[in-house]
Design a protein around this motif. Structure first.
Motif, short mmCIF file in Angstrom:
data_model
loop_
_atom_site.label_atom_id
_atom_site.label_comp_id
_atom_site.label_asym_id
_atom_site.label_seq_id
_atom_site.Cartn_x
_atom_site.Cartn_y
_atom_site.Cartn_z
N GLY A 223 -3.88 14.90 3.56
CA GLY A 223 -5.05 15.68 3.15
C GLY A 223 -5.78 15.00 2.02
N ASP A 224 -5.64 15.57 0.82
CA ASP A 224 -6.29 15.01 -0.36
C ASP A 224 -5.31 14.30 -1.27
OD1 ASP A 224 -5.18 17.63 -0.77
OD2 ASP A 224 -6.02 17.56 -2.78
N GLY A 225 -4.05 14.18 -0.85
CA GLY A 225 -3.02 13.61 -1.71
C GLY A 225 -2.57 12.24 -1.27
N LEU A 226 -1.92 11.55 -2.19
CA LEU A 226 -1.41 10.21 -1.92
C LEU A 226 0.01 10.12 -2.48
CD1 LEU A 226 -2.92 7.84 -0.57
CD2 LEU A 226 -3.30 6.89 -2.85
N HIS A 227 0.90 9.52 -1.72
CA HIS A 227 2.27 9.24 -2.18
C HIS A 227 2.41 7.73 -2.29
CE1 HIS A 227 6.85 9.12 -1.14
NE2 HIS A 227 6.60 8.80 -2.40
N VAL A 228 2.74 7.26 -3.49
CA VAL A 228 2.81 5.83 -3.78
C VAL A 228 4.20 5.51 -4.32
CG1 VAL A 228 1.85 3.95 -5.18
CG2 VAL A 228 0.35 5.75 -4.27
N LEU A 229 4.69 4.32 -4.00
CA LEU A 229 6.02 3.91 -4.43
C LEU A 229 5.97 2.53 -5.06
CD1 LEU A 229 8.78 5.39 -4.10
CD2 LEU A 229 9.29 3.77 -2.28
N PHE A 230 6.74 2.37 -6.13
CA PHE A 230 6.94 1.08 -6.76
C PHE A 230 8.45 0.79 -6.78
CE2 PHE A 230 2.89 2.49 -8.28
CZ PHE A 230 2.11 1.34 -8.33
N GLY A 231 8.81 -0.47 -6.53
CA GLY A 231 10.21 -0.84 -6.46
C GLY A 231 10.71 -1.06 -5.05
N ALA A 232 9.87 -0.92 -4.05
CA ALA A 232 10.23 -1.14 -2.65
C ALA A 232 8.94 -1.48 -1.89
CB ALA A 232 10.88 0.11 -2.06
N PRO A 233 9.05 -2.30 -0.84
CA PRO A 233 10.27 -2.85 -0.26
C PRO A 233 10.85 -4.04 -1.01
CG PRO A 233 8.40 -3.69 0.96
CD PRO A 233 7.86 -2.71 -0.07
N GLY A 234 10.07 -4.73 -1.81
CA GLY A 234 10.58 -5.87 -2.56
C GLY A 234 11.11 -5.44 -3.92
#
Length: 416
Positions: A223-234
């Motif tokens: 929708g209006d949201g975002l899920h972001v990740l740091f530390g993966a895959p590398g």
């Protein structure tokens, strides 16, 4: 696998000689031949028989000569490997053929041992080229899927051979970031769909560019949201620092974007951001049917709940103590010990601030007031009242002042 060679020559005896020379391969089903008398017949044969992989063509023929045929074959979307045959004294034409893309050449009279070796070499080349095309197409498909999640450079690396293991399910220490727009559901009901589509496209394009600039992974947009990740895959030992820098950059972009849309008459709400660091299970959970890079675990859930906590606190960015511990010189104001849904123990959280705000007198005054609050000192109330008096628009100072006025005490905050 059977390969097919098209022989183009107007010599009447050549067909019988070739069939005799290659009779073993033909009988074993590994090789087949088709024959044409000139270039026109050859083009018709190629059009009607896609299994043809190699063309063996004379130069001097009626209606369409071998050089013209070669040019037509090379101009096709998938050029066929072509071996040119001509008399030794016709080297000028042979050089022309090689310049036009012929794979190899043979001279007349044909040495059939040389012909057999040349056909075998050409077929190996064709097989290798087809395999390379298949690998390239697979890599392009993989890159198209990966580009939704990862920065362009990382997507290219992961699509290359040998990096599939990086996407397998594994436990990693990560920092998760969640974003959400305040009041978005109500906005959707009042804004023209075409305008909303354009708004979201511009919003997410800007957000994604910032995430990729910080080498983050876009896990999902909802929708209006975002899920972001740091530390993966590398491996990113500095995942918390990257996440904090990214969150601050996102906040600057989103505030500017909101102001611009409001100037256009679109009442876009504030973007709220939550961050938390810890272990998570990350990897491709598409079960082989489709690519679905995802992250699971308490760390992910907590980051999402910290994003939601901003609504109650009045803040825009809420980061956990685990994030703060992973960033040298972390700048922020303590929010309190939040009792989040699904957690039995409270979690210390901070309002993340840019460096220019983290050391101001007002921020230091807030820190003093919060210490009084956490210690249960009675003069916490006048300290927060003074903060609100100096800056009535400070949402976090207002939040704690309201708590104190309603009989609350201490740093523990129970969220609805």
């Amino acid at each position: 696998m059977r390969r097919t060679v098209l022989v183009v020559d107007d010599e009447p005896d050549l067909e019988a000689l070739i069939v005799q020379r290659f009779r073993r391969q033909v009988s074993e089903g590994t090789l087949a031949f088709r024959f044409a008398n000139d270039g026109i017949e050859a083009l018709e044969a190629v059009a009607g028989h896609p299994e043809i992989g190699v063309v063996l063509s004379d130069i001097n023929m009626p209606r369409m000569d071998g050089l013209t045929l070669l040019q037509r074959l090379q101009d096709a979307e998938n050029p066929l490997a072509t071996v040119i045959v001509s008399a030794y004294g016709d080297m000028a034409n042979i050089r022309t053929a090689m310049n036009r893309g012929a794979f190899d050449f043979l001279t007349k009279p044909i040495d059939f041992a040389d012909l057999e070796a040349t056909v075998a070499k050409t077929l190996r080349h064709v097989a290798a080229a087809q395999e390379a095309r298949i690998r390239r197409a697979a890599a392009e498909r993989a890159h198209a899927a990966l580009a939704r999640y990862f920065s362009p450079n990382l997507a290219i690396e992961l699509a290359a051979e040998g990096r599939a293991g990086d996407l397998a399910a594994q436990r990693r220490d990560v920092t998760a970031v969640f974003t959400d727009i305040t009041g978005f559901t109500s906005l959707v009901e009042t804004v023209d769909p075409a305008v909303m589509l354009e708004l979201l496209n511009a919003y997410f394009a800007g957000m994604t560019e910032i995430v990729f600039d910080h080498d983050g992974t876009v896990m999902k947009g909802t929708g209006d949201g975002l899920h972001v990740l740091f530390g993966a895959p590398g491996d990113q030992p500095d995942h918390a620092e990257r996440a904090v820098a990214c969150a601050l950059a996102l906040d600057v972009f989103c505030e500017a974007f909101r102001v611009e849309r409001q100037a256009e008459g679109i009442p876009l709400g504030v973007t709220r951001i939550g961050l938390h660091s810890g272990p998570a299970l990350v990897g491709d959970f598409g079960r082989g049917r489709y690519f679905d890079y995802a992250a699971h675990g308490d760390t992910i859930n907590t980051a999402a709940r910290l994003e939601a906590a901003n609504k109650t606190l009045g803040t825009r960015i809420c980061a956990s103590a685990a994030v703060a511990a992973g960033v040298a010189g972390f700048g922020g104001r303590p929010v309190g010990d939040l009792l989040l849904r699904g957690r039995s123990e409270p979690l210390r959280a901070y309002e993340l601030l840019p460096s220019e705000r983290s050391e101001t007198p007002r921020t230091k005054a807030y820190a003093v007031a919060f210490e009084k609050l956490a210690a249960g000192e009675p003069d916490a109330l006048p300290a927060f009242a003074a903060l609100v008096g100096a800056d009535p628009a400070d949402p976090l100072a207002n939040f704690h002042l309201r708590r104190l006025l309603n009989g609350g005490a201490g740093a523990r905050v129970e969220l609805p």
